[in-house]
Write a protein that holds these residues in place. Structure first.
Motif, short mmCIF file in Angstrom:
data_model
loop_
_atom_site.label_atom_id
_atom_site.label_comp_id
_atom_site.label_asym_id
_atom_site.label_seq_id
_atom_site.Cartn_x
_atom_site.Cartn_y
_atom_site.Cartn_z
N THR A 86 -3.53 2.96 12.11
CA THR A 86 -3.58 3.35 10.90
C THR A 86 -3.34 2.01 10.04
N ASP A 87 -2.65 0.94 10.58
CA ASP A 87 -2.34 -0.23 9.97
C ASP A 87 -3.67 -0.91 9.66
N ILE A 138 -5.94 0.67 7.09
CA ILE A 138 -5.55 0.20 5.63
C ILE A 138 -5.81 -1.21 5.32
N SER A 189 0.88 -1.14 0.04
CA SER A 189 -0.05 0.08 0.20
C SER A 189 0.67 1.30 0.12
N GLY A 190 1.96 1.21 0.74
CA GLY A 190 3.00 2.37 0.73
C GLY A 190 2.30 3.52 1.80
N GLU A 191 1.31 3.08 2.58
CA GLU A 191 0.95 4.03 3.49
C GLU A 191 1.24 3.80 5.08
N SER A 192 2.25 2.64 5.15
CA SER A 192 2.38 2.31 6.39
C SER A 192 3.84 2.47 6.81
N GLU A 193 4.07 3.03 8.00
CA GLU A 193 5.60 3.05 8.22
C GLU A 193 5.92 2.32 9.41
#
Length: 432
Positions: free
Chosen positions: A305-306, A309, A291-295
């Motif tokens: 947040t994870d 997603i 997804s490229g949205e989680s750090e």
């Protein structure tokens, strides 16, 4: 004597003279006709006073009423498609019980801080009563489900001498000269009752001293926690699925009007059928990377947040299994194929509502459990009774905890968890 009925029973008494008891939601004066919108907790109904005589005593009683005044009204129930709920009461007798002072929650927009300060009154609003009825239905459905599956309710203590999931989020108090803590979970205690009864559950309040202000967190919340002797991970995954399907179905069947009040789109709820999608932690992490949205670094617990997603990829609750042992509780059974992982499951609600169920297979080997307690620096003495469960007839066993408030928030599609419980306890919020 005139029969006293609830507003929800009005349709069964059409054409009959009855008595209603409740509170004024709204008033409207149209000259010879006066309207009172009345609520009693079971519903609302329009009551109508009609007279050609401007000096009619009922008109004087009507004029004295204020918002949230309590009263008894008597008259005839009539079907009327124009009225809220399809029925109204033609009033022939009105008896005020209490004339309310100026009500602080007027028909205008109020900020959250104001409404929380007046939570004891905010609960009277149509939206809040709908949520509370759905909450009650969810709890009743859970209890009925567990009872029907042969699980026995066994209560766990709220005051405990040890921690179920570490000591960093405990509320400490004094217990006649020694330290005690408000319970984080009833799990350890229902592990004991499961060894007596086989299939058990506890239902009650739990406490987490987390300084969190997210829309998903409460300091005090309610959990239903089953424990099942001889059960393994797959058993509780299937039990969890069946439970959630039944709870949602019950609400859809009996509380569509309340969901309508909340403007809840029921289409997503209609999709809650088994089986649910199931992935491992490693598979979940691969999806997050994609997804490229989680750090979140690999090996850490998944954050809110994870979970959002991941839930966006599925239309039903998502079961995530086999988390790293380092981020889970000491009592979880390691996976025989990969001891760095544990036999656990988190169910993530769809529509971004996060974890609603967390469970695992428990360690049943005495030596391994002793190692885990020592490795985490927990008090051996405090857990000696818990270790006894592995000394005397130990068996594989599993269980989970279902958070009531997160389940309510998801099913009702609430913006914040604070509306899912009558009196929420959040950071810096202890009154009312």
């Amino acid at each position: 004597m005139t029969q006293w009925i609830s507003i929800s029973e009005a349709s069964a008494h059409s054409g009959e003279r009855v008595e209603l008891r409740g509170w004024v939601v709204n008033q409207r004066d149209s000259g010879r006709v006066k309207f009172i919108l009345l609520r009693d907790g079971s519903g609302t109904i329009q009551t109508t006073i009609w007279s050609k005589d401007p000096e009619n005593p009922l008109f004087k009683a009507f004029a004295a009423l204020t918002l949230e005044s309590s009263l008894k009204v008597r008259g005839t129930i009539n079907a009327d498609s124009r009225a809220p709920g399809g029925y109204e009461l033609q009033v022939d007798d009105l008896e005020p019980v209490h004339i309310a002072a100026d009500y602080p929650i007027a028909r205008k927009s109020h900020g959250t801080a104001f409404l929380m300060k007046h939570r004891h009154l905010w609960l009277r609003s149509q939206r809040q009563t709908a949520i509370l009825r759905i909450r009650a239905a969810i709890i009743a459905s859970i209890r009925d489900f567990m009872d029907s599956r042969g699980f026995v309710l066994t209560d766990a203590p709220i005051l405990t001498g040890n921690a179920a999931e570490g000591t960093t989020t405990l509320f400490e108090t004094k217990y006649f000269g020694e330290s005690a803590y408000l319970s984080q979970s009833g799990q350890l205690y229902v592990e004991a009752t499961a060894m007596a009864l086989g299939k058990v559950y506890t239902f009650g309040p739990t406490f987490r001293a987390e300084k969190s202000k997210t829309r998903r967190h409460l300091i005090e919340f309610w959990m239903m926690e089953p424990e099942w002797a001889f059960a393994e991970l797959d058993d509780i995954i299937q039990l969890s699925e069946s439970l959630l399907v039944e709870v949602v179905a019950r609400v859809l069947d009996r509380h569509r009007e309340d969901l309508k009040i909340l403007e809840r789109d029921t289409a997503p709820l209609e999709k809650i059928v088994a089986p649910f999608p199931r992935i491992t932690y490693d598979e979940a992490f691969a999806l997050l990377r994609e997804s490229g949205e989680s750090e979140t670094p690999y090996g850490e617990d998944l954050g809110g947040t994870d979970e959002t997603i991941l839930s966006g990829r599925f239309d039903r609750p998502l079961a995530i299994t086999h988390y790293p042992a380092d981020v889970k509780a000491f009592y979880m059974q390691p996976d025989a194929q990969d001891p760095t992982k544990v036999l656990c499951v988190d169910f993530i609600a769809p529509e971004g509502y996060g974890e609603i169920i967390g469970g695992s297979q428990r360690i049943h080997d005495l030596g391994l459990l002793e190692e885990k307690i020592a490795a985490q620096g927990l008090s051996r003495d405090a857990f000696e009774w818990y270790l006894d469960l592995r000394r005397f007839g130990s068996v594989p066993h599993s269980g989970f905890g279902l958070g009531i408030e997160r389940t309510v928030a998801w099913i009702c599609k609430l913006q914040h968890i604070r509306e899912s419980i009558p009196f929420p306890r959040m950071l810096y919020n202890l009154y009312p």
